[in-house]
Design a protein around this motif. Structure first.
Motif, PDB file in Angstrom:
ATOM      1  N   GLN A  76       0.864  -1.118  -0.096  1.00  0.00           N
ATOM      2  CA  GLN A  76      -0.164  -0.036   0.099  1.00  0.00           C
ATOM      3  C   GLN A  76       0.946   1.289   0.095  1.00  0.00           C
ATOM      4  OE1 GLN A  76      -2.598  -0.280   3.354  1.00  0.00           O
ATOM      5  NE2 GLN A  76      -3.373  -2.134   2.773  1.00  0.00           N
ATOM      6  N   TRP A  77       2.151   1.169   0.331  1.00  0.00           N
ATOM      7  CA  TRP A  77       3.011   2.216   0.493  1.00  0.00           C
ATOM      8  C   TRP A  77       3.684   2.411  -0.964  1.00  0.00           C
ATOM      9  CZ3 TRP A  77       4.347   4.699   5.353  1.00  0.00           C
ATOM     10  CH2 TRP A  77       3.763   4.097   6.400  1.00  0.00           C
ATOM     11  N   LYS A  78       2.908   2.806  -1.784  1.00  0.00           N
ATOM     12  CA  LYS A  78       3.401   2.756  -3.298  1.00  0.00           C
ATOM     13  C   LYS A  78       4.257   3.920  -3.626  1.00  0.00           C
ATOM     14  CE  LYS A  78      -0.885   0.287  -5.060  1.00  0.00           C
ATOM     15  NZ  LYS A  78      -1.767   0.272  -5.987  1.00  0.00           N
ATOM     16  N   ASN A  79       4.449   4.932  -2.934  1.00  0.00           N
ATOM     17  CA  ASN A  79       5.073   6.231  -3.173  1.00  0.00           C
ATOM     18  C   ASN A  79       6.485   5.985  -2.677  1.00  0.00           C
ATOM     19  OD1 ASN A  79       3.206   7.644  -4.820  1.00  0.00           O
ATOM     20  ND2 ASN A  79       2.088   8.022  -2.896  1.00  0.00           N
ATOM     21  N   LEU A  80       6.628   4.994  -1.739  1.00  0.00           N
ATOM     22  CA  LEU A  80       8.034   4.725  -0.880  1.00  0.00           C
ATOM     23  C   LEU A  80       8.928   4.690  -2.190  1.00  0.00           C
ATOM     24  CD1 LEU A  80       7.672   2.562   2.203  1.00  0.00           C
ATOM     25  CD2 LEU A  80       8.606   4.982   1.985  1.00  0.00           C
ATOM     26  N   SER A  81      10.043   5.339  -2.087  1.00  0.00           N
ATOM     27  CA  SER A  81      11.203   5.051  -2.961  1.00  0.00           C
ATOM     28  C   SER A  81      12.402   4.504  -1.932  1.00  0.00           C
ATOM     29  CB  SER A  81      11.775   6.560  -3.642  1.00  0.00           C
ATOM     30  OG  SER A  81      12.184   7.307  -2.519  1.00  0.00           O
ATOM     31  N   ASP A  82      12.509   4.850  -0.747  1.00  0.00           N
ATOM     32  CA  ASP A  82      13.590   4.173  -0.045  1.00  0.00           C
ATOM     33  C   ASP A  82      13.067   3.508   1.025  1.00  0.00           C
ATOM     34  OD1 ASP A  82      16.100   5.385  -1.323  1.00  0.00           O
ATOM     35  OD2 ASP A  82      14.679   7.068  -1.157  1.00  0.00           O
ATOM     36  N   LEU A  83      13.071   2.043   1.405  1.00  0.00           N
ATOM     37  CA  LEU A  83      12.818   1.392   2.441  1.00  0.00           C
ATOM     38  C   LEU A  83      14.051   0.699   3.028  1.00  0.00           C
ATOM     39  CD1 LEU A  83      10.616   0.370   4.091  1.00  0.00           C
ATOM     40  CD2 LEU A  83      10.224  -1.394   2.636  1.00  0.00           C
ATOM     41  N   GLN A  84      14.356   1.169   4.117  1.00  0.00           N
ATOM     42  CA  GLN A  84      15.246   0.520   5.316  1.00  0.00           C
ATOM     43  C   GLN A  84      15.020   0.010   6.355  1.00  0.00           C
ATOM     44  OE1 GLN A  84      19.133   2.680   5.053  1.00  0.00           O
ATOM     45  NE2 GLN A  84      18.276   4.147   3.564  1.00  0.00           N
ATOM     46  N   LEU A  85      15.186  -1.861   6.371  1.00  0.00           N
ATOM     47  CA  LEU A  85      14.695  -2.305   7.364  1.00  0.00           C
ATOM     48  C   LEU A  85      15.832  -3.238   8.052  1.00  0.00           C
ATOM     49  CD1 LEU A  85      11.242  -3.151   5.963  1.00  0.00           C
ATOM     50  CD2 LEU A  85      11.635  -1.535   7.649  1.00  0.00           C
ATOM     51  N   SER A  86      16.859  -2.918   7.954  1.00  0.00           N
ATOM     52  CA  SER A  86      18.089  -3.623   7.992  1.00  0.00           C
ATOM     53  C   SER A  86      18.356  -3.899   9.755  1.00  0.00           C
ATOM     54  CB  SER A  86      19.392  -3.307   7.643  1.00  0.00           C
ATOM     55  OG  SER A  86      19.767  -1.908   8.142  1.00  0.00           O
ATOM     56  N   THR A 143       6.372   0.319  -7.015  1.00  0.00           N
ATOM     57  CA  THR A 143       7.069   0.450  -8.445  1.00  0.00           C
ATOM     58  C   THR A 143       7.982   1.691  -8.197  1.00  0.00           C
ATOM     59  OG1 THR A 143       5.084   1.790  -9.236  1.00  0.00           O
ATOM     60  CG2 THR A 143       5.161  -0.337  -9.933  1.00  0.00           C
ATOM     61  N   ASN A 144       7.730   2.588  -7.333  1.00  0.00           N
ATOM     62  CA  ASN A 144       8.748   3.572  -6.985  1.00  0.00           C
ATOM     63  C   ASN A 144       9.868   3.470  -6.296  1.00  0.00           C
ATOM     64  OD1 ASN A 144       7.378   5.672  -8.574  1.00  0.00           O
ATOM     65  ND2 ASN A 144       5.640   5.553  -6.689  1.00  0.00           N
ATOM     66  N   LEU A 145       9.947   2.083  -5.665  1.00  0.00           N
ATOM     67  CA  LEU A 145      11.313   1.848  -4.923  1.00  0.00           C
ATOM     68  C   LEU A 145      12.503   1.892  -5.719  1.00  0.00           C
ATOM     69  CD1 LEU A 145      10.716  -1.479  -2.802  1.00  0.00           C
ATOM     70  CD2 LEU A 145      11.136   0.837  -2.126  1.00  0.00           C
ATOM     71  N   ARG A 146      13.529   2.674  -5.009  1.00  0.00           N
ATOM     72  CA  ARG A 146      14.651   2.941  -5.662  1.00  0.00           C
ATOM     73  C   ARG A 146      15.666   2.063  -4.771  1.00  0.00           C
ATOM     74  NH1 ARG A 146      16.403   8.586  -5.917  1.00  0.00           N
ATOM     75  NH2 ARG A 146      18.013   7.942  -7.252  1.00  0.00           N
ATOM     76  N   SER A 147      15.338   2.195  -3.439  1.00  0.00           N
ATOM     77  CA  SER A 147      16.132   1.482  -2.267  1.00  0.00           C
ATOM     78  C   SER A 147      15.717   0.553  -1.607  1.00  0.00           C
ATOM     79  CB  SER A 147      17.103   2.482  -1.614  1.00  0.00           C
ATOM     80  OG  SER A 147      17.957   1.939  -0.822  1.00  0.00           O
TER      81      SER A 147
END
Length: 984
Positions: free
Chosen positions: A382-392, A408-412
């Motif tokens: 649902q978080w379609k506008n996220l481009s950077d997601l960091q869960l390390s 589809t906007n994920l870059r990282s």
């Protein structure tokens, strides 16, 4: 090379946010730049610029080459007013802009390629100057302050002196620049200089100031800094990162900062977020950075009132119990960093707590190292506008949901260091056309991507370390020609490296394919990887020769392979800092080219087949030149030289006199000979680890060696060293500390890893070192920094073991076995409370074993065998637990008591009165000996002067002898005894 100091969107730190110029100043500047001067510049101002140029000692980028001719308005970096001809802008910024023009990299001295020299006061002639930008140039230095005269150019509206290596105090004369709109004084944090200020009250005179950056300037002595900065009403951007600031726990202060939009307090000493702090009132703040402070406790509800917030950085603090509901009113939030705090919550619950408006607006979310648990929820799609997601670096489990493939906007996408499992297939990435950074490393996931898959994305960072990717080489990487960082180490690949690999990665900066079973030869075209800075190929099956290396290469590790043949006479890579080639089959000699690698920090050629002497690398005549010239000794940056287990020969390397930063030297298991030098304490002041075992060094231990205050491990075992242990062991201060970690240990700072760029993980030299301890050969990795020991075994040392050795409280290893030591074991040896291994075997030590030995509770190996020790073996709880307890005392015929079978004749004494009993026994034995000598002397005197006594004594002996002979030989006649008596 960028010095990493902080985290930022798309880049790591030592970064300076270059303050955006206002619309008015930008328009003015553009008009200056866009117009062509209709008249020549003013002669006095031209002369001022030429004087400034004269003050420059270095211009590697040739910025000032155009500064010639009559019309200075045409010179590079100079802008004149079209009407008057006066110089209004001097812009000589030297900065590396990357990706986003708002981010400028501060470069360390010597690597920036900027101007060097001193700023001439001739700039005072430019009284119409409005814009002065000298940032990024090395025009400072130790003891060089910001020039005070700059405060007299009162026409300035823009002044940028960032990253210029200035030292000392900030001059208050800058407060005279009443027209100033933008002031940037950011200091480089990691440098030998320190820019500071004890009074910033002069800021109150800059009533028009809109942006202020004093990041890195030490302001820690200013308790009322808040009062000063909050009375500058026009401030829109305030950046005070890494200034040593704290916030007083005081009532709310009145603030005039009604225009403030950016507040950057990164990396200070703020320890709490009081709900009454002044910045909660500034409701138009768009960017708030409080990351890397010391904030504890919970996030206050006041954060929810800052409805204009677009960027919120709270990472690297000690916040606990952060609830996503606190951000319910932050519908403009597009960037949220909470990394390295304690959210300690199920990820599904935490994500569901965000309001709908945030889910649709948020572009970047960093929840790394927040102790998140559970699974990544399928609702993540649902978080379609996220481009950077960091869960390390959390505790996430389960498989990666396929819904990620719909973002589809994920870059990282950064998921490394969790407990994720299951399979990762093409379906996870099918729609991620914008993906540029992917990290799944250190998760037990299985990468099941088919060999003929063609990805829709072009990765720049691909990190799959310690996943299940093999056994075949990932062929889908062939299409990823934009990669500059690749890590597929320890992924179970058992395959031949494909021919296209080195070509596709021709623009790569960091490659790590270590700890696999990848085979093949290094290509002859390796030198054409023109962007390569780090190559880690260790623990594979590469064969063949070492080829010419890329000119840009800084770090190379190809240890534990099967390279053979000699090292090339010139293998390129003049900037090389770490060269690690141990455990190969390299033969021949070490080429003199090593001497030219002046930036080399770590050189490890151990466990090869190298022969011959080391290159001299010392100053001397160059035979190739007709004139008397000198060869640069080089290697001045060398921290570790590791050459063990070869067949190298010659004397102790003299060229090390020119390596003052040397910390670790390992020449063990070679054929070096000669005496140990006396110059090490003066030339190698930071030497911490000296390993010389199994060579042919001779002579005595130099007294100067005891002056090495950083020396914490000395191993000269199995040599031909003779003489006594020199007095002065107490000077070895690094061995006389109880603490496991010494703050002044040079090895820790030098081997702590050096990042090459903002995006590259640092290589840390931590490969194994061989140490003989506890009677066996052990291997230490980076934990060697904690090892403290002395090993003098298997030499020809004699004399007594100095009592001073008991002052080396930090010792973990002490081995003086197989020498010719005499005397007693030092009584105070029990002071070595951290000792783990003690070997005094095969010497000529005598006397009793000190009872203080039972005080060493850490002891796990003890060997006192084959000496002349006597008396009762001390009983102590630790000594009774040692394995093979009888063998540690064998060869001492006069020891008694458990664990030996020989019992002691006298009653067992306790430790408390043992010393008193020893004194009484010693007095008794001395008395008996004196009486015996006196009595015997009196008998001799009487026999000498009284003849009758002498005759009677010898007649008595004759009679006794006859009686004895009759007892011994009863079958023989009496004459037999007479013949024996009268015989010779």
């Amino acid at each position: 090379m960028a010095t990493a100091t902080r985290s930022a969107p798309g880049a790591a730190s030592c970064l300076l946010i270059v303050l955006a110029t206002t619309t008015l100043s930008m328009a003015t500047s553009s008009s200056y730049a866009g117009e062509t001067s209709s008249r020549s510049c003013i002669a006095a101002e031209r002369a001022a610029l030429l004087s400034f140029k004269t003050g420059m000692t270095s211009d590697p980028a040739k910025r000032l080459d155009s500064w010639r001719g009559h019309d200075c308005c045409q010179w590079s970096g100079v802008t004149c007013n079209n009407r008057t001809g006066h110089i209004v802008e001097l812009s000589l910024r030297n900065a590396f802009i990357k990706d986003d023009t708002n981010f400028v990299w501060c470069m360390p001295h010597g690597e920036s390629g900027g101007l060097e020299g001193k700023i001439s006061s001739s700039l005072l002639a430019l009284q119409h100057l409005k814009h002065l930008d000298l940032s990024g140039n090395n025009l400072g230095g130790v003891g060089v302050t910001i020039p005070k005269f700059l405060g007299s150019i009162k026409s300035l509206t823009y002044l940028n002196l960032a990253c210029m290596n200035f030292d000392g105090g900030v001059p208050p004369q800058l407060g005279n620049l009443s027209r100033l709109l933008h002031l940037n004084l950011e200091a480089t944090v990691f440098s030998h200089t320190l820019l500071h200020s004890d009074d910033i009250s002069w800021l109150s005179r800059l009533g028009l100031l809109r942006s202020l950056d004093m990041s890195g300037v030490n302001l820690s002595t200013i308790p009322d800094w808040v009062r000063v900065v909050t009375i500058v009403p026009s401030l829109e951007v305030l950046q005070l990162s890494q200034c040593g600031l704290s916030l007083q726990h005081e009532p709310r202060l009145h603030s005039n900062l009604s225009s403030l939009q950016v507040l950057d307090l990164y990396g200070n000493r703020i320890d709490t977020l009081n709900p009454t702090y002044w910045f909660w009132d500034v409701l138009i703040i768009k960017e708030l950075d409080l990351s890397s402070n010391k904030i504890v406790g919970q996030l206050p509800d006041a954060i929810g009132n800052m409805t204009s917030l677009q960027t919120l950085r709270l990472g690297d603090n000690y916040l606990s119990g952060v609830k996503s509901e606190l951000f319910g009113n932050l519908c403009n939030l597009s960037w949220l960093e909470l990394w390295s705090n304690e959210i300690d919550q199920d990820m599904s619950d935490f994500m569901e707590g965000f309001p709908v408006c945030t889910k649709s607006k948020l572009r970047s979310l960093d929840l790394s190292a927040t102790n998140l648990t559970g699974r990544i929820p399928s609702s993540i799609k649902q978080w379609k506008n996220l481009s950077d997601l960091q869960l390390s670096e959390s505790r996430l489990v389960g498989s990666i949901p396929l819904g990620i493939g719909k973002m589809t906007n994920l870059r990282s996408l950064i998921l490394n260091n969790n407990q994720l499992n299951g399979s990762v297939s093409e379906e996870h990435f099918a729609n991620l056309v914008n993906l540029m950074e992917l990290s799944l490393s250190h998760n037990p996931v299985h990468i099941t991507i088919s060999s003929n898959w063609i990805p829709a994305f072009n990765l720049e960072v691909a990190d799959f370390a310690n996943t299940k990717m093999g056994p075949h080489f990932p062929l889908w990487l062939e299409g990823q020609k934009d990669i500059f960082e690749l890590d597929i180490s320890d992924t179970g690949i058992v395959d031949l490296v494909p021919d296209w690999f080195w070509t596709v990665l021709s623009n790569v900066s960091y490659v790590n394919i270590s700890c696999n079973q990848i085979s093949g030869r290094l290509p002859a075209t390796l030198e054409f990887m023109t962007s390569a800075e780090m190559l880690d190929l260790n623990s594979n099956d590469f064969t063949g020769l070492l080829p010419l290396l890329p000119e840009s290469l800084l770090f190379l590790d190809i240890s534990r392979n099967s390279l053979s043949g000699p090292l090339p006479q010139d293998f390129g890579a003049p900037m090389l800092r770490e060269l690690v080639l141990f455990a190969n089959h390299i033969n021949g000699t070490i080429p003199i080219y090593i001497c030219q690698l002046q930036y080399m920090r770590v050189l490890d050629l151990s466990e090869n087949l190298l022969v011959g002497q080391l290159p001299q690398c010392s100053k001397g005549r160059d035979d190739k030149e007709e004139l008397n010239t000198t060869v640069d000794p080089g290697n001045r940056q060398l921290s570790a030289l590791i050459l063990h287990s070869n067949s190298l020969s010659g004397e102790f390397p003299e060229f090390l006199q020119y390596s003052p930063l040397l910390t670790l030297l390992d020449l063990s298991h070679n054929k070096f000979e000669g005496e140990l030098p006396t110059w090490t304490s003066g030339k190698l002041p930071y030497l911490s680890f000296l390993l010389l075992r199994h060579n042919m060094f001779s002579g005595s231990i130099p007294l100067e060696l005891t002056e090495q205050v950083h020396l914490q491990f000395l191993d000269i075992a199995n040599n031909r060293i003779s003489g006594a242990i020199p007095r002065g062991l107490a000077n070895l201060k690094a061995m006389a500390q109880y603490s496991k970690i010494r703050s002044d240990n040079p090895l820790e700072s030098k081997f702590g890893g050096t990042g090459v760029d903002n995006h590259i993980a640092a290589i840390k030299y931590d490969d194994s070192q061989q140490i003989v301890m506890k009677g066996q050969q052990l291997y230490y990795t980076s934990a060697i920094v904690y090892m403290v020991g002395l090993d003098f075994s298997c030499n020809n040392l004699l004399g007594e073991i100095p009592e001073e050795i008991a002052s080396l409280f930090g010792l973990k290893l002490l081995n003086v076995s197989h020498n010719q030591f005499t005397g007693k074991i030092p009584d105070k040896i029990g002071l070595l409370r951290g000792l783990e291994s003690l070997d005094l075997s095969f010497n000529e030590l005598y006397g009793e074993i000190p009872w203080s030995l039972t005080d060493i509770t850490t002891l796990s190996h003890l060997n006192l065998s084959y000496n002349n020790l006597s008396g009762r073996i001390p009983s102590g709880s630790q000594l009774q637990t040692l394995s093979d307890s009888e063998s540690m005392y064998i060869g001492n015929n006069y020891l008694c008591g458990p664990p030996l079978s020989m019992s002691c004749s006298r009653p067992e004494v306790t430790e408390d009165h043992h010393e008193g009993n020893n004194t009484n026994n010693r007095d008794l034995y001395l008395g008996l000996a004196a009486g015996f000598v006196a009595g015997l002397w009196m008998v001799f005197v009487i026999f000498l002067f009284v003849k009758t006594w002498r005759v009677a004594y010898f007649q008595l002996l004759d009679n006794l002898y006859k009686a004895r002979c009759n007892c011994l030989w009863p079958k023989y006649p009496q004459t037999a005894g007479a013949s024996l008596k009268t015989g010779p």
